[in-house]
Design a protein around this motif. Sequence first.
Motif, short mmCIF file in Angstrom:
data_model
loop_
_atom_site.label_atom_id
_atom_site.label_comp_id
_atom_site.label_asym_id
_atom_site.label_seq_id
_atom_site.Cartn_x
_atom_site.Cartn_y
_atom_site.Cartn_z
N CYS A 138 0.31 40.95 30.54
CA CYS A 138 0.43 42.41 30.41
C CYS A 138 1.72 42.75 29.66
CB CYS A 138 0.41 43.08 31.78
SG CYS A 138 1.75 42.61 32.89
N SER A 139 1.79 43.93 29.12
CA SER A 139 2.95 44.34 28.34
C SER A 139 4.17 44.48 29.24
CB SER A 139 2.67 45.67 27.64
OG SER A 139 2.43 46.69 28.60
N PRO A 140 5.38 44.22 28.72
CA PRO A 140 6.60 44.37 29.52
C PRO A 140 6.76 45.76 30.12
CG PRO A 140 7.07 43.16 27.52
CD PRO A 140 5.66 43.66 27.38
N SER A 141 6.26 46.78 29.42
CA SER A 141 6.38 48.15 29.92
C SER A 141 5.66 48.33 31.25
CB SER A 141 5.82 49.13 28.89
OG SER A 141 6.57 49.12 27.71
N CYS A 142 4.64 47.51 31.50
CA CYS A 142 3.90 47.60 32.75
C CYS A 142 4.80 47.37 33.96
CB CYS A 142 2.75 46.59 32.77
SG CYS A 142 1.34 47.07 31.75
N PHE A 143 5.82 46.55 33.79
CA PHE A 143 6.70 46.24 34.92
C PHE A 143 7.60 47.43 35.27
CE2 PHE A 143 5.25 42.22 33.39
CZ PHE A 143 5.13 41.44 34.53
N VAL A 144 7.97 48.21 34.26
CA VAL A 144 8.73 49.44 34.53
C VAL A 144 7.82 50.46 35.20
CG1 VAL A 144 10.07 51.33 33.53
CG2 VAL A 144 10.22 49.03 32.53
N VAL A 145 6.61 50.62 34.68
CA VAL A 145 5.65 51.56 35.26
C VAL A 145 5.29 51.15 36.68
CG1 VAL A 145 3.32 52.52 35.06
CG2 VAL A 145 4.73 52.22 33.00
N ALA A 146 5.13 49.86 36.91
CA ALA A 146 4.83 49.37 38.27
C ALA A 146 5.96 49.71 39.22
CB ALA A 146 4.61 47.86 38.24
N TYR A 147 7.19 49.60 38.76
CA TYR A 147 8.35 49.96 39.60
C TYR A 147 8.34 51.45 39.93
CZ TYR A 147 13.21 50.69 40.95
OH TYR A 147 14.35 51.06 41.62
N ILE A 186 1.59 46.12 39.60
CA ILE A 186 1.53 45.60 38.23
C ILE A 186 0.09 45.60 37.73
CG2 ILE A 186 1.92 43.59 36.76
CD1 ILE A 186 4.32 42.92 38.60
N MET A 187 -0.85 45.23 38.59
CA MET A 187 -2.26 45.26 38.20
C MET A 187 -2.70 46.68 37.88
SD MET A 187 -5.65 44.09 40.34
CE MET A 187 -5.53 45.50 41.47
N VAL A 188 -2.33 47.63 38.73
CA VAL A 188 -2.69 49.03 38.50
C VAL A 188 -2.06 49.54 37.21
CG1 VAL A 188 -2.42 51.38 39.37
CG2 VAL A 188 -3.08 49.56 40.93
N ALA A 189 -0.79 49.18 36.98
CA ALA A 189 -0.11 49.61 35.75
C ALA A 189 -0.78 49.04 34.51
CB ALA A 189 1.36 49.18 35.81
N ALA A 190 -1.18 47.77 34.58
CA ALA A 190 -1.85 47.14 33.43
C ALA A 190 -3.17 47.82 33.13
CB ALA A 190 -2.06 45.65 33.71
N LYS A 191 -3.91 48.17 34.17
CA LYS A 191 -5.19 48.86 33.97
C LYS A 191 -4.99 50.22 33.32
CE LYS A 191 -7.86 46.86 37.80
NZ LYS A 191 -8.61 47.17 39.04
N PHE A 192 -3.92 50.89 33.70
CA PHE A 192 -3.67 52.23 33.18
C PHE A 192 -3.00 52.21 31.81
CE2 PHE A 192 -1.39 56.33 32.98
CZ PHE A 192 -2.47 57.19 33.21
N ARG A 251 -1.47 59.32 41.36
CA ARG A 251 -0.53 59.82 40.35
C ARG A 251 -0.10 58.65 39.45
NH1 ARG A 251 4.17 61.20 42.86
NH2 ARG A 251 4.93 62.16 40.94
N LEU A 252 -0.93 58.37 38.46
CA LEU A 252 -0.69 57.23 37.58
C LEU A 252 0.01 57.61 36.28
CD1 LEU A 252 -4.09 55.34 38.03
CD2 LEU A 252 -1.93 54.95 39.24
N GLN A 253 -0.07 58.87 35.92
CA GLN A 253 0.56 59.30 34.68
C GLN A 253 2.07 59.26 34.81
OE1 GLN A 253 -1.22 60.11 31.85
NE2 GLN A 253 0.78 60.09 30.84
N VAL A 254 2.72 58.70 33.80
CA VAL A 254 4.18 58.62 33.76
C VAL A 254 4.66 59.28 32.47
CG1 VAL A 254 6.18 57.09 33.65
CG2 VAL A 254 4.24 56.50 35.12
#
Length: 218
Positions: A88-97, A124-130, A166-169
């Motif tokens: 998954c993209s590195p940005s997913c880890f920030v979004v997951a946090y 992280i899985m949820v962030a990758a999906k989104f 609330r998945l939108q960031v």
Amino acid sequence: MGTLALDTQNASSDIYISLGLKALGKGVVGVPPVLSLLSTLLERSIQRNETLLEAKHIQDAVTVFHGLRAPGLSIRKYIDRIFKYSACSPSCFVVAYIYVDRLLQRSEVKLTSLSVHRLLITSIMVAAKFMDDAFFNNAYYAKVGGVSTGELNRLEMNFLFSIDFRLQVSVDTFRKYCWQLEKEAAETLQVERPIQACRIKESWSNKDDSTCASTIAR
């Protein structure tokens, strides 16, 4: 599917690059720094939480994210494993946090050594999906995370309801958390410098280095 464009026309671009979220030239080489910074930040939070619980003799509330015992794999190695096998993209880890922070604010879950691994694999899985155009299914993430597919399904559903889906960031929110990680990097560097100085001093002399040790432990 959500998208979060990293603005390259402002000062935030330097932060994105330093965290390994945006490539220079041909791309990010190796493991992006954001992974180690995230693991350090989580470890510090866990230490504070567990110290507080112990000091106040408070029993941590058991939730679906809690295991019977802390996994043998450290947070850093667990995050590295997810990055290696999920692609998954590195940005997913920030979004997951960001997602984890939202959950902690809205639920009775506390970040401890018993809950952090399940929170990580789920978020992280949820962030990758989104966030990402391509991602693996729950069965694959379950193998990566060391849980059953059924358990990960339950964790995902509980996680989504806990953050009210609330998945939108927003870009501003993403930037805010990147600044927080950047601050973590600066604090970590301040700690590492005296440690490195001590190691150099040891190579110069076999004399007692207690004065150096007292400088580190502040």
